[in-house]
Design a protein around this motif. Structure first.
Motif, PDB file in Angstrom:
ATOM      1  N   LYS A 114       0.822  -1.199   0.000  1.00  0.00           N
ATOM      2  CA  LYS A 114       0.000   0.000   0.000  1.00  0.00           C
ATOM      3  C   LYS A 114       0.865   1.261   0.000  1.00  0.00           C
ATOM      4  CE  LYS A 114      -3.836   2.447   0.688  1.00  0.00           C
ATOM      5  NZ  LYS A 114      -4.956   2.512  -0.262  1.00  0.00           N
ATOM      6  N   ALA A 115       1.920   1.277   0.804  1.00  0.00           N
ATOM      7  CA  ALA A 115       2.798   2.441   0.907  1.00  0.00           C
ATOM      8  C   ALA A 115       3.509   2.736  -0.400  1.00  0.00           C
ATOM      9  CB  ALA A 115       3.821   2.237   2.024  1.00  0.00           C
ATOM     10  N   ASN A 116       3.711   1.703  -1.204  1.00  0.00           N
ATOM     11  CA  ASN A 116       4.359   1.882  -2.494  1.00  0.00           C
ATOM     12  C   ASN A 116       3.368   2.193  -3.606  1.00  0.00           C
ATOM     13  OD1 ASN A 116       7.502   1.138  -2.745  1.00  0.00           O
ATOM     14  ND2 ASN A 116       6.621   0.102  -0.986  1.00  0.00           N
ATOM     15  N   GLY A 117       2.084   2.361  -3.237  1.00  0.00           N
ATOM     16  CA  GLY A 117       1.104   2.800  -4.216  1.00  0.00           C
ATOM     17  C   GLY A 117       0.492   1.711  -5.061  1.00  0.00           C
ATOM     18  N   PHE A 118       0.511   0.462  -4.585  1.00  0.00           N
ATOM     19  CA  PHE A 118      -0.080  -0.648  -5.327  1.00  0.00           C
ATOM     20  C   PHE A 118      -1.340  -1.137  -4.626  1.00  0.00           C
ATOM     21  CE2 PHE A 118       4.355  -0.643  -6.489  1.00  0.00           C
ATOM     22  CZ  PHE A 118       4.331  -0.902  -7.854  1.00  0.00           C
TER      23      PHE A 118
ATOM     24  N   GLU B  87      -5.982   4.037  -5.267  1.00  0.00           N
ATOM     25  CA  GLU B  87      -5.007   3.713  -4.232  1.00  0.00           C
ATOM     26  C   GLU B  87      -4.259   4.949  -3.752  1.00  0.00           C
ATOM     27  OE1 GLU B  87      -4.467   0.714  -2.776  1.00  0.00           O
ATOM     28  OE2 GLU B  87      -6.216   0.057  -3.882  1.00  0.00           O
ATOM     29  N   GLY B  88      -4.414   6.072  -4.460  1.00  0.00           N
ATOM     30  CA  GLY B  88      -3.684   7.279  -4.088  1.00  0.00           C
ATOM     31  C   GLY B  88      -2.286   7.282  -4.663  1.00  0.00           C
ATOM     32  N   ALA B  89      -1.668   8.442  -4.696  1.00  0.00           N
ATOM     33  CA  ALA B  89      -0.333   8.560  -5.273  1.00  0.00           C
ATOM     34  C   ALA B  89       0.748   8.073  -4.324  1.00  0.00           C
ATOM     35  CB  ALA B  89      -0.058  10.015  -5.650  1.00  0.00           C
TER      36      ALA B  89
END
Length: 274
Positions: free
Chosen positions: A44-48, A227-229
């Motif tokens: 999630k933190a990596n944008g996936f 998922e957001g940038a």
């Protein structure tokens, strides 16, 4: 692929859903080895997307056809991604470097349709006149190897293929896996369809994300997912439209047939590699 005894739905180099429309990035596989909350947080933190993550021997399969290694998940992403209009072109934090260069591709232990499909994909990239060109080789070293695996449907889906992103050293991801199971491409694979999937997977190998990453419902249907940038950012490419962009070769869900670069795909690739 279009005429099979079982109605299938294709996940662009990712998963086929047994249904009436074509899916490209929503893989539903059994997960005997659950993915930990820590790993999901890293993804999630990596944008996936953290939906339907599958743990494999090589790492974690996300968004249907993207392989992330444990080492990649621990890296801090600082480079921007590309945005094309509201349906955006994205690239990853690493790209292929040391340009100009020739990327050699080898096909191992696969049938003639996969070889011809590879040649089709290579020709499409090489026609763009980028500073990175591709060449299929039959012996010696290769930067990308295309090999087969045989995996049947699971939970109504079947994986068509997978690949990953460039290394921190600037080399393309080294492996594309294509499914040889009868329910993936049928007993007589359509070369243009196979070539389109390989073309998509090469896109990941050189650093491209799914075009509709910010809203996968655009090509996949279902609920809109953003998922957001994350900590990745986004850079708009001048000259691209402000409306949704159809038929990109990197859309998360396939149309189930022949799909190549559209005008904005060419803009994005030229921006990166011309």
């Amino acid at each position: 692929m279009r005429t099979q005894s079982i109605p299938v739905l294709c996940c662009m180099a990712a998963a086929f859903l047994f249904a009436s429309c074509q899916k490209n990035g929503a893989q539903k596989e059994a997960q005997p080895d659950p993915v930990s909350a820590e790993v999901l947080a890293q993804i999630k933190a990596n944008g996936f997307s953290t939906e339907n993550v599958v743990k494999t021997e090589d790492g974690y399969l996300v968004e249907g056809d993207i392989l992330l290694t444990a080492a990649q998940l621990k890296e801090t992403v600082t480079s921007p991604v590309l945005r094309v209009a509201k349906t955006e072109q994205y690239r990853t934090n690493y790209l292929v470097t040391a340009l100009p260069r020739v990327i050699r591709i080898k096909v191992t232990s696969l049938g003639t349709a996969f070889i011809a499909g590879t040649d089709t994909a290579i020709a499409r990239y090489n026609r763009l006149g980028l500073r990175m060109t591709f060449q299929r080789v039959t012996s010696g070293a290769a930067e990308i190897t295309i090999r087969g695996f045989n995996q049947g449907p699971s939970g109504g889906y079947i994986t068509l293929g997978s690949s990953g992103f460039p290394t921190s050293g600037g080399d393309p991801y080294g492996t594309i896996k294509m499914n040889t199971n009868q329910y993936a491409y049928g007993s007589n694979p359509n070369v243009l369809y196979v070539g389109s999937v390989i073309q998509h997977e090469i896109g990941h190998c050189i650093g491209m994300r799914h075009t509709d990453y910010m809203d996968r419902s655009y090509s996949c249907g279902g609920t809109a997912t953003n998922e957001g940038a994350s900590n990745v950012g986004a850079v708009y490419i001048p000259g691209t439209p402000s409306a949704p962009d159809a038929n990109s070769w990197m859309l998360a869900c396939s149309n189930g047939g022949n799909r190549t670069f559209n005008a904005n795909d060419v803009i994005a690739l030229n921006y990166l590699y011309h």
